[in-house]
Design a protein around this motif. Sequence first.
Motif: not given
Length: 152
Positions: A59-79
Amino acid sequence: MARVTGRRSRKRRLQSDINVVPYIDVMLVLLIIFMVTAPLLNVGVDVNLPQADAHALEQAKKQPVVVSVGKDGALSLTYEGVSRPQAVDAAQLVAKVKAFVAADPNVPVYVAGDREVSYQTVFAVLSMLQRDAGVPRAGLMGAPESSGPPKK
């Protein structure tokens, strides 16, 4: 005075040993119960899990980088600093996440997979992040279970 016959004058001797017959009966009943229930305890479900060289998550307390995988397999990045997810392909994802890890090796990275996407796809993204981007910590993101049954 009347004479008492020999039969009545003899007192019964107390039996000094324990009657073990009831204990043997209980033991045999328990043995039969365990013999019947033991094979039923080994029933399981075979699951063919995908394989990857993943490490345990801390576990970490920093702001995470989130990789999202859509239902069609498309990737997106949130930071941090981005208001909405950015659509990326696999090469861009590896490059961007690798830059985040180079700047801060302890940055937490999570993969948020859609409910409809296959487990193999999400697991492949996790493996790619650890293998290609050098992410030391990669974990799965989920939502708390709702009170009702899942919607289909």
